[in-house]
Write an enzyme that holds these catalytic residues in place. Structure first.
Site, PDB file in Angstrom:
ATOM      1  N   GLY A  15      60.127  47.219  53.407  1.00 55.62           N
ATOM      2  CA  GLY A  15      60.291  48.308  54.385  1.00 55.62           C
ATOM      3  C   GLY A  15      59.285  48.171  55.513  1.00 55.62           C
ATOM      4  O   GLY A  15      58.148  47.783  55.284  1.00 55.62           O
ATOM      5  N   GLY A 121      54.735  44.408  51.144  1.00 58.91           N
ATOM      6  CA  GLY A 121      54.276  45.250  50.046  1.00 58.91           C
ATOM      7  C   GLY A 121      54.362  44.512  48.724  1.00 58.91           C
ATOM      8  O   GLY A 121      54.459  43.273  48.695  1.00 58.91           O
ATOM      9  N   THR A 124      57.382  41.960  48.168  1.00 59.18           N
ATOM     10  CA  THR A 124      57.245  40.795  49.058  1.00 59.18           C
ATOM     11  C   THR A 124      56.078  39.916  48.611  1.00 59.18           C
ATOM     12  O   THR A 124      56.189  38.682  48.580  1.00 59.18           O
ATOM     13  CB  THR A 124      57.008  41.293  50.509  1.00 59.18           C
ATOM     14  OG1 THR A 124      58.087  42.146  50.868  1.00 59.18           O
ATOM     15  CG2 THR A 124      56.916  40.151  51.490  1.00 59.18           C
ATOM     16  N   ILE A 145      53.273  52.024  53.887  1.00 56.73           N
ATOM     17  CA  ILE A 145      52.824  53.400  54.111  1.00 56.73           C
ATOM     18  C   ILE A 145      52.386  54.024  52.789  1.00 56.73           C
ATOM     19  O   ILE A 145      51.643  54.991  52.781  1.00 56.73           O
ATOM     20  CB  ILE A 145      53.921  54.285  54.756  1.00 56.73           C
ATOM     21  CG1 ILE A 145      55.135  54.446  53.839  1.00 56.73           C
ATOM     22  CG2 ILE A 145      54.317  53.763  56.119  1.00 56.73           C
ATOM     23  CD1 ILE A 145      56.052  55.596  54.244  1.00 56.73           C
ATOM     24  N   ASP A 146      52.855  53.465  51.659  1.00 56.58           N
ATOM     25  CA  ASP A 146      52.599  54.086  50.353  1.00 56.58           C
ATOM     26  C   ASP A 146      51.152  53.910  49.880  1.00 56.58           C
ATOM     27  O   ASP A 146      50.710  54.627  48.987  1.00 56.58           O
ATOM     28  CB  ASP A 146      53.526  53.496  49.276  1.00 56.58           C
ATOM     29  CG  ASP A 146      54.989  53.616  49.650  1.00 56.58           C
ATOM     30  OD1 ASP A 146      55.328  54.531  50.414  1.00 56.58           O
ATOM     31  OD2 ASP A 146      55.781  52.776  49.185  1.00 56.58           O
ATOM     32  N   ARG A 181      57.628  82.764  54.594  1.00 50.59           N
ATOM     33  CA  ARG A 181      58.424  81.909  53.707  1.00 50.59           C
ATOM     34  C   ARG A 181      57.556  80.943  52.910  1.00 50.59           C
ATOM     35  O   ARG A 181      56.392  80.702  53.244  1.00 50.59           O
ATOM     36  CB  ARG A 181      59.384  81.048  54.555  1.00 50.59           C
ATOM     37  CG  ARG A 181      60.572  81.826  55.043  1.00 50.59           C
ATOM     38  CD  ARG A 181      61.398  80.983  55.981  1.00 50.59           C
ATOM     39  NE  ARG A 181      62.645  81.663  56.305  1.00 50.59           N
ATOM     40  CZ  ARG A 181      63.421  81.339  57.327  1.00 50.59           C
ATOM     41  NH1 ARG A 181      63.080  80.356  58.137  1.00 50.59           N
ATOM     42  NH2 ARG A 181      64.548  81.987  57.539  1.00 50.59           N
ATOM     43  N   GLY A 189      56.195  57.740  49.473  1.00 50.58           N
ATOM     44  CA  GLY A 189      55.065  57.213  48.701  1.00 50.58           C
ATOM     45  C   GLY A 189      55.478  56.521  47.417  1.00 50.58           C
ATOM     46  O   GLY A 189      54.635  56.070  46.661  1.00 50.58           O
ATOM     47  N   ARG A 190      56.793  56.512  47.143  1.00 50.91           N
ATOM     48  CA  ARG A 190      57.307  55.964  45.875  1.00 50.91           C
ATOM     49  C   ARG A 190      56.600  56.605  44.686  1.00 50.91           C
ATOM     50  O   ARG A 190      56.565  57.820  44.588  1.00 50.91           O
ATOM     51  CB  ARG A 190      57.178  54.433  45.858  1.00 50.91           C
ATOM     52  CG  ARG A 190      58.141  53.762  46.794  1.00 50.91           C
ATOM     53  CD  ARG A 190      58.420  52.371  46.393  1.00 50.91           C
ATOM     54  NE  ARG A 190      57.189  51.596  46.295  1.00 50.91           N
ATOM     55  CZ  ARG A 190      57.118  50.360  45.852  1.00 50.91           C
ATOM     56  NH1 ARG A 190      58.213  49.746  45.480  1.00 50.91           N
ATOM     57  NH2 ARG A 190      55.982  49.723  45.792  1.00 50.91           N
ATOM     58  N   HIS A 291      62.256  58.879  56.884  1.00 52.87           N
ATOM     59  CA  HIS A 291      61.808  57.683  57.608  1.00 52.87           C
ATOM     60  C   HIS A 291      61.058  57.969  58.899  1.00 52.87           C
ATOM     61  O   HIS A 291      60.535  57.037  59.515  1.00 52.87           O
ATOM     62  CB  HIS A 291      62.999  56.760  57.858  1.00 52.87           C
ATOM     63  CG  HIS A 291      63.492  56.129  56.592  1.00 52.87           C
ATOM     64  ND1 HIS A 291      64.285  56.807  55.695  1.00 52.87           N
ATOM     65  CD2 HIS A 291      63.251  54.910  56.050  1.00 52.87           C
ATOM     66  CE1 HIS A 291      64.539  56.021  54.658  1.00 52.87           C
ATOM     67  NE2 HIS A 291      63.919  54.871  54.841  1.00 52.87           N
TER      68      HIS A 291
HETATM   69  O1  F6P Z   1      57.772  51.685  50.394  1.00 53.73           O
HETATM   70  C1  F6P Z   1      57.920  52.383  51.576  1.00 53.73           C
HETATM   71  C2  F6P Z   1      58.981  53.434  51.458  1.00 53.73           C
HETATM   72  O2  F6P Z   1      59.082  54.109  52.685  1.00 53.73           O
HETATM   73  C3  F6P Z   1      58.806  54.416  50.302  1.00 53.73           C
HETATM   74  O3  F6P Z   1      57.840  55.390  50.561  1.00 53.73           O
HETATM   75  C4  F6P Z   1      60.214  54.936  50.150  1.00 53.73           C
HETATM   76  O4  F6P Z   1      60.457  55.396  48.852  1.00 53.73           O
HETATM   77  C5  F6P Z   1      61.026  53.703  50.433  1.00 53.73           C
HETATM   78  O5  F6P Z   1      60.232  52.831  51.197  1.00 53.73           O
HETATM   79  C6  F6P Z   1      62.308  53.973  51.177  1.00 53.73           C
HETATM   80  O6  F6P Z   1      62.983  52.772  51.272  1.00 53.73           O
HETATM   81  P1  F6P Z   1      64.271  52.556  52.167  1.00 53.73           P
HETATM   82  O7  F6P Z   1      63.799  52.392  53.595  1.00 53.73           O
HETATM   83  O8  F6P Z   1      64.862  51.322  51.638  1.00 53.73           O
HETATM   84  O9  F6P Z   1      65.135  53.759  52.028  1.00 53.73           O
END
Ligand code: F6P
Length: 367
Positions: A15, A121, A124, A145-146, A181, A189-190, A291
């Site tokens: 990604g 990452g 890769t 980014i994670d 609210r 962040g996975r 994203h």
């Molecule tokens: O690993 C980066 C990341 O943005 C994660 O935080 C997220 O879960 C994943 O990639 C989303 O992947 P994709 O772009 O394939 O939907």
């Protein structure tokens, strides 16, 4: 490594994230301006490992990298579906499935590459490590980014995502306050909670839910009710996409056949938002940032980190230190074995100082 003239390849895999172009630029410029006395050229491999499998590359000149430092994404393109050791795609217009590692070796040879800088990452970098074991002179650069790569204190891309997530928390605060609210923000962040923890602390979230601290819905609701009892008319919950209730699995919104990740995380914020509204009667709204966190221009920090990593990686590849990765340790960039980086995923320590600080200022983790 060959004397006289040298050719270095660069690829970006997985990604995308802000700062990739800063690394590419740094690698290219370091190679082109090197005073080693050797004639060095750089080529960019298109679309991650797919380009290496299909033999697609283009020269990266000084002009090609001019002006890309502040640009998000990657000028080379990327792919998080194409693993040379488990390929399912097209080569020369023909469908091919299976292990095409030999094809990659042949293309590295045909392209005349003396070294390859792989920016990516964990997925890769694992492929890079395997290629290194097959004799390809590889140097890695940790990207995501994670922020979940081991052996480096931080990955580039994290700071940019964090600043966007923090801004989102700030923006949700003002509208939450106006409408009394509960706002639930889901960040990426996975399976690591770095973005949620840092954005939650930076934005003053009332509840932060991360994968490393499984939560109880009852405790989350208790915290919201406690705020109400103390006269607070709104609440902010920051939840990592990989967060889950104790004894339950994370929430996935889709399963796919191709790619490094077969199950796509997403949707825990809805589960949390619905449960809060049902239990408390407070109006709740859910935002899945998605994203937006990965797009756009890198922060100054990520441009600097990307530049430092790229320069160091280029120097390592020119010095013949293959099988390594450029890493940030403390305030210095160092070289570490690639296998250290892929040995495990870096997670938030539930007992770390930042979690303690968040608890000290009244933030709940739902445990
Ligand atoms: O690993 C980066 C990341 O943005 C994660 O935080 C997220 O879960 C994943 O990639 C989303 O992947 P994709 O772009 O394939 O939907």
């Amino acid at each position: 490594m060959a004397q006289g003239s040298i050719k270095i390849g660069v690829l970006t895999g997985g990604g995308d994230c802000p700062g990739l172009n800063a690394v590419i630029r740094a690698v290219v410029k370091t190679c082109l301006y090197s005073d080693s006395g050797r004639r060095i050229s750089v080529v960019g491999i298109r679309d991650g490992f797919l380009g290496l499998i299909q033999g697609r590359a283009e020269p990266l000149t000084d002009r090609a990298v001019s002006g890309i430092l502040p640009r998000g994404g990657t000028i080379l393109g990327s792919s998080n579906r194409d693993n040379p050791f488990d390929f399912d795609g097209e080569i020369d217009g023909q469908p091919v499935r299976g292990d095409v590692g030999d094809r990659v070796l042949a293309n590295v040879d045909e392209m005349g590459l003396d070294g390859l800088v792989v920016i990516g990452g964990d997925g890769t970098l694992s492929i890079a490590h395997r290629l290194s074991g097959m004799g390809v002179p590889v140097v890695g650069v940790p990207k995501t980014i994670d922020n979940d790569i081991a052996a480096t204190d931080q990955t580039f891309g994290f700071d940019s995502a964090l600043s966007i997530a923090t801004e989102a928390v700030d923006r949700l605060h003002t509208t939450a306050e106006s409408h009394h609210r509960v706002m639930v923000l889901e960040v990426m962040g996975r399976y690591a909670g770095w973005i949620a923890l840092h954005a939650g602390v930076a934005g003053g979230g009332d509840v932060i839910l991360i994968p490393e601290i499984p939560f109880s819905m009852g405790k989350v609701i208790e915290k919201i009710e406690d705020r109400c009892a103390r006269g607070k008319t709104f609440s902010i919950v920051v939840v990592a996409e990989g967060a889950h209730e104790t004894g339950r699995d994370p929430v996935f919104y889709r399963t796919v056949e191709k790619g490094f990740e077969k199950r796509r995380l997403g949707g825990i914020s809805r589960v949390v938002g619905d449960a809060i509204e049902e239990a408390t009667g407070l109006e709740s709204r859910v935002t899945i940032l998605g994203h937006v966190q990965r797009g756009g221009s890198p922060t100054a920090f990520d441009r600097i980190l990307g530049t430092n990593l790229g320069v160091y990686a280029a120097k390592m590849i020119l010095d013949g230190q293959a099988g390594t990765m450029a890493a940030l340790q403390g305030t210095r960039i160092v070289g570490v074995p690639l296998e250290d980086a892929i040995s495990h995923a870096k997670r938030v320590d539930p007992g770390c100082q930042l979690v303690e600080a968040a608890r000290a200022v009244g933030t709940a983790f739902g445990d």
